[in-house]
Every structure is written in structure tokens, then in C-alpha cells.
Design a protein around this motif. Structure first.
Motif, PDB file in Angstrom:
ATOM      1  N   UNK A 140     -10.603  -4.624  -9.892  1.00  0.00           N
ATOM      2  CA  UNK A 140     -10.736  -4.563 -11.399  1.00  0.00           C
ATOM      3  C   UNK A 140     -10.418  -5.820 -12.146  1.00  0.00           C
ATOM      4  N   UNK A 141      -9.346  -6.476 -11.703  1.00  0.00           N
ATOM      5  CA  UNK A 141      -8.883  -7.578 -12.154  1.00  0.00           C
ATOM      6  C   UNK A 141      -8.215  -8.615 -11.059  1.00  0.00           C
ATOM      7  N   UNK A 142      -7.318  -9.353 -11.353  1.00  0.00           N
ATOM      8  CA  UNK A 142      -6.619 -10.428 -10.515  1.00  0.00           C
ATOM      9  C   UNK A 142      -5.307  -9.748 -10.267  1.00  0.00           C
ATOM     10  N   UNK A 143      -5.343  -9.420  -8.902  1.00  0.00           N
ATOM     11  CA  UNK A 143      -3.952  -8.958  -8.540  1.00  0.00           C
ATOM     12  C   UNK A 143      -2.740  -9.808  -8.623  1.00  0.00           C
ATOM     13  N   UNK A 144      -1.722  -9.038  -9.136  1.00  0.00           N
ATOM     14  CA  UNK A 144      -0.361  -9.757  -9.468  1.00  0.00           C
ATOM     15  C   UNK A 144       0.420 -10.128  -8.334  1.00  0.00           C
ATOM     16  N   UNK A 145       1.002 -11.218  -8.352  1.00  0.00           N
ATOM     17  CA  UNK A 145       1.841 -11.593  -7.219  1.00  0.00           C
ATOM     18  C   UNK A 145       3.357 -11.544  -7.689  1.00  0.00           C
ATOM     19  N   UNK A 146       4.281 -11.136  -6.561  1.00  0.00           N
ATOM     20  CA  UNK A 146       5.849 -11.441  -6.846  1.00  0.00           C
ATOM     21  C   UNK A 146       6.221 -12.138  -5.692  1.00  0.00           C
ATOM     22  N   UNK A 147       6.777 -13.221  -5.725  1.00  0.00           N
ATOM     23  CA  UNK A 147       7.334 -14.035  -4.392  1.00  0.00           C
ATOM     24  C   UNK A 147       8.854 -13.991  -4.376  1.00  0.00           C
ATOM     25  N   UNK A 148       9.102 -13.483  -3.262  1.00  0.00           N
ATOM     26  CA  UNK A 148      10.747 -13.503  -2.719  1.00  0.00           C
ATOM     27  C   UNK A 148      10.836 -14.687  -2.156  1.00  0.00           C
ATOM     28  N   UNK A 149      11.832 -15.558  -2.548  1.00  0.00           N
ATOM     29  CA  UNK A 149      12.198 -16.922  -1.753  1.00  0.00           C
ATOM     30  C   UNK A 149      13.148 -16.483  -0.646  1.00  0.00           C
ATOM     31  N   UNK A 150      12.915 -17.624   0.269  1.00  0.00           N
ATOM     32  CA  UNK A 150      13.901 -17.546   1.406  1.00  0.00           C
ATOM     33  C   UNK A 150      15.275 -17.513   1.011  1.00  0.00           C
ATOM     34  N   UNK A 151      16.051 -16.704   1.746  1.00  0.00           N
ATOM     35  CA  UNK A 151      17.312 -16.499   1.549  1.00  0.00           C
ATOM     36  C   UNK A 151      17.554 -15.333   0.447  1.00  0.00           C
ATOM     37  N   UNK A 152      16.583 -14.663   0.116  1.00  0.00           N
ATOM     38  CA  UNK A 152      16.682 -13.364  -0.695  1.00  0.00           C
ATOM     39  C   UNK A 152      17.504 -12.323   0.462  1.00  0.00           C
ATOM     40  N   UNK A 153      18.393 -11.474  -0.165  1.00  0.00           N
ATOM     41  CA  UNK A 153      18.905 -10.450   0.722  1.00  0.00           C
ATOM     42  C   UNK A 153      18.279  -9.119   0.500  1.00  0.00           C
TER      43      UNK A 153
ATOM     44  N   UNK B  92      -3.275  -1.718 -12.720  1.00  0.00           N
ATOM     45  CA  UNK B  92      -4.651  -1.601 -13.165  1.00  0.00           C
ATOM     46  C   UNK B  92      -5.527  -2.821 -12.727  1.00  0.00           C
ATOM     47  N   UNK B  93      -5.009  -3.881 -12.482  1.00  0.00           N
ATOM     48  CA  UNK B  93      -5.513  -4.866 -11.859  1.00  0.00           C
ATOM     49  C   UNK B  93      -6.155  -4.724 -10.459  1.00  0.00           C
ATOM     50  N   UNK B  94      -5.550  -3.748  -9.713  1.00  0.00           N
ATOM     51  CA  UNK B  94      -6.016  -3.480  -8.427  1.00  0.00           C
ATOM     52  C   UNK B  94      -6.675  -1.900  -8.618  1.00  0.00           C
ATOM     53  N   UNK B  95      -7.314  -1.597  -9.498  1.00  0.00           N
ATOM     54  CA  UNK B  95      -7.977  -0.272  -9.900  1.00  0.00           C
ATOM     55  C   UNK B  95      -7.222   0.876  -9.456  1.00  0.00           C
ATOM     56  N   UNK B  96      -5.923   0.734  -9.823  1.00  0.00           N
ATOM     57  CA  UNK B  96      -5.007   1.761  -9.170  1.00  0.00           C
ATOM     58  C   UNK B  96      -3.998   2.574 -10.328  1.00  0.00           C
ATOM     59  N   UNK B  97      -3.291   3.556 -10.299  1.00  0.00           N
ATOM     60  CA  UNK B  97      -2.434   4.103 -11.134  1.00  0.00           C
ATOM     61  C   UNK B  97      -1.265   4.442 -10.552  1.00  0.00           C
ATOM     62  N   UNK B  98      -0.249   5.080 -11.262  1.00  0.00           N
ATOM     63  CA  UNK B  98       1.104   5.517 -10.671  1.00  0.00           C
ATOM     64  C   UNK B  98       0.813   6.525  -9.367  1.00  0.00           C
ATOM     65  N   UNK B  99      -0.350   7.270  -9.277  1.00  0.00           N
ATOM     66  CA  UNK B  99      -0.429   8.025  -8.128  1.00  0.00           C
ATOM     67  C   UNK B  99       0.076   7.541  -6.797  1.00  0.00           C
ATOM     68  N   UNK B 100      -0.656   6.023  -6.717  1.00  0.00           N
ATOM     69  CA  UNK B 100      -0.528   5.373  -5.310  1.00  0.00           C
ATOM     70  C   UNK B 100       0.977   5.330  -5.126  1.00  0.00           C
TER      71      UNK B 100
ATOM     72  N   UNK C 149      -5.583   3.484   0.825  1.00  0.00           N
ATOM     73  CA  UNK C 149      -5.646   2.633  -0.263  1.00  0.00           C
ATOM     74  C   UNK C 149      -4.793   1.091  -0.047  1.00  0.00           C
ATOM     75  N   UNK C 150      -3.710   1.310   0.992  1.00  0.00           N
ATOM     76  CA  UNK C 150      -3.102  -0.058   1.336  1.00  0.00           C
ATOM     77  C   UNK C 150      -3.995  -0.788   2.031  1.00  0.00           C
ATOM     78  N   UNK C 151      -4.815  -0.112   2.999  1.00  0.00           N
ATOM     79  CA  UNK C 151      -5.498  -0.867   3.947  1.00  0.00           C
ATOM     80  C   UNK C 151      -6.788  -1.797   2.955  1.00  0.00           C
ATOM     81  N   UNK C 152      -7.124  -0.860   2.087  1.00  0.00           N
ATOM     82  CA  UNK C 152      -8.041  -1.410   1.006  1.00  0.00           C
ATOM     83  C   UNK C 152      -7.581  -2.724   0.411  1.00  0.00           C
ATOM     84  N   UNK C 153      -6.441  -2.452  -0.080  1.00  0.00           N
ATOM     85  CA  UNK C 153      -5.723  -3.720  -0.803  1.00  0.00           C
ATOM     86  C   UNK C 153      -5.318  -4.941   0.205  1.00  0.00           C
ATOM     87  N   UNK C 154      -5.301  -4.435   1.074  1.00  0.00           N
ATOM     88  CA  UNK C 154      -5.120  -5.790   2.041  1.00  0.00           C
ATOM     89  C   UNK C 154      -6.376  -6.495   2.371  1.00  0.00           C
TER      90      UNK C 154
END
Length: 226
Positions: A12-25, A123-131, A145-150
């Protein structure tokens, strides 16, 4: 939100990103027969067994479920099948922790995750809290759904969402096939086990520690069989 009736044609939109940097525990509960840094290669049945975002024959990849805190990793692994009934503390059976340990991991590379952390991201990836809140009977659908998102976000090296068991803390899954030469036969430049941090959950010291840690969730650890 109810389970969607079908997969959409596109996001539905542009998927949001979260970046975990190297060194994250990070933390993971796993069987002691494998390293904490080993991605799970199990390809689960389309309809039976498995967990929320596992691989199936429709989309084969190794995967690693992790969380930024030990508590979230524990409750995601151990509490999802425990009902809340008469107000008494819930009990994690000894069989649930037998042969298992908690490991602390460190990312060796930056990791880009597709976010399911809030309403806007979903909402950006056409989903709600159900997932992210669906129970075990719906896991065949959450996996699909995870396979579709991939497919829609080929840059996503994993998914991150709000833990159902430890809301509002985050939890995540990493996709082994999205790391190219960083992860392969006898190669793991994605994540490493932090030395001397693993806790055996099924010995006397580990059970005492686990009992204290889970007490905040009104959960106790059952005694081993005689």
C-alpha cells in the motif's frame, strides 16, 4: 484486526526500515546442541508446526529469532503457549527448558529490517496487528504473509515487530539468505556468540535465575521430574 482474506497485488505504501548497526547485542533461546549464532535451517510444513515467520517449501531460507533483551527472548520462547486462567502464577514446565540455553549475540554487520513496529509501518505493507498477534493456529497464514513481504522488499534482511508476549518491546527474525557471502557453509560474519554469556536454563543455577527473571511476569519454573 481480522486476518486478511487474500494477499494484495502490491504494498500500500513504502515499507519502513529499521537498521541495527554492527555491535548491537541481542539474545536468543536455543537448544544446546547448536551454537547460539547458528541460523535455523528447518523448513516447516505448510500447515502444521513451526512458528510465526518460518521457512516453508514455498520460500526456503534459514532464520534466526532474536530480541534486544533477555527477558523478551525468554517470554517469546517460553510463554506463548501458557494460558492465563485462574489468576495463579503460570508455570513453565521443565520439559520446555530441558536442553535449552539463553545466549547473548553480537551483530558483526549492519542489518536492515522491515518494520512492523507501529500502525503506520504495518499500514504501509497492507497489514494490521493480526500479523504480529495471531496465535499458533494462524501461523500457516503469518508464514505466507512473511514470504509475500520478502518478495515485495528484497532488501529486507529480516522483520521486526512488537512482541505479543512482552508488549511493547521489539523482537525480530533474521533471514539467512539475505546476507550473501556473509553467511554460508562454515561462514558466519553476520552474528557471533558473546563468550561466557550463555546460561543453561535446565540446571539448578539456571533454573533459579530463570525463576527470578520470570517472576515479573507472574511465571514460575516447574521442578524437574524425579
Amino acid at each position: 484486526m481480522a486476518r486478511p482474506a487474500k494477499l494484495p497485488d502490491k504494498l500500500a505504501g513504502t515499507a519502513h526500515q529499521v537498521i541495527w548497526p554492527a555491535g548491537t547485542r541481542l539474545y536468543r533461546v536455543h537448544r544446546k546442541t547448536r551454537s547460539g549464532a547458528t541460523f535455523n535451517p528447518t523448513v516447516v510444513d505448510h500447515h502444521f508446526g513451526g512458528t510465526r515467520f518460518d521457512s516453508t517449501r514455498n520460500d526456503v531460507y534459514s532464520y534466526l529469532y532474536v530480541a534486544p533483551t533477555a527477558q523478551t527472548a525468554l517470554v517469546e520462547s517460553l510463554l506463548k503457549e501458557l494460558p492465563i486462567d485462574d489468576g495463579a502464577p503460570r508455570t513453565v514446565s521443565y520439559s520446555a527448558i530441558e536442553g535449552r540455553c539463553l545466549s547473548q549475540l553480537e551483530l558483526l554487520t549492519d542489518v536492515t529490517l522491515l518494520s512492523l513496529l507501529d500502525r503506520r509501518a504495518m499500514s504501509a505493507v497492507s497489514q494490521g496487528t493480526w500479523l504480529i498477534q495471531a496465535d499458533t493456529p494462524d501461523y500457516p497464514f503469518t508464514r505466507r504473509w512473511a514470504h509475500w513481504l520478502r518478495q515485495q522488499a528484497d532488501w529486507a534482511q529480516g522483520l521486526i515487530w512488537t512482541s505479543k508476549q512482552d508488549h511493547p518491546e521489539p523482537t525480530a527474525v533474521l533471514f539467512g539468505d539475505r546476507f550473501g557471502p556473509l553467511l554460508g557453509d562454515n561462514v558466519n560474519k553476520v552474528v557471533a556468540t558473546v563468550p561466557n554469556t550463555s546460561i543453561d536454563l535446565d540446571d539448578s543455577a539456571g533454573m533459579r535465575w530463570l525463576d527470578r527473571t520470570l517472576s515479573d511476569y507472574c511465571v514460575r519454573v516447574g521442578a524437574p521430574p524425579d
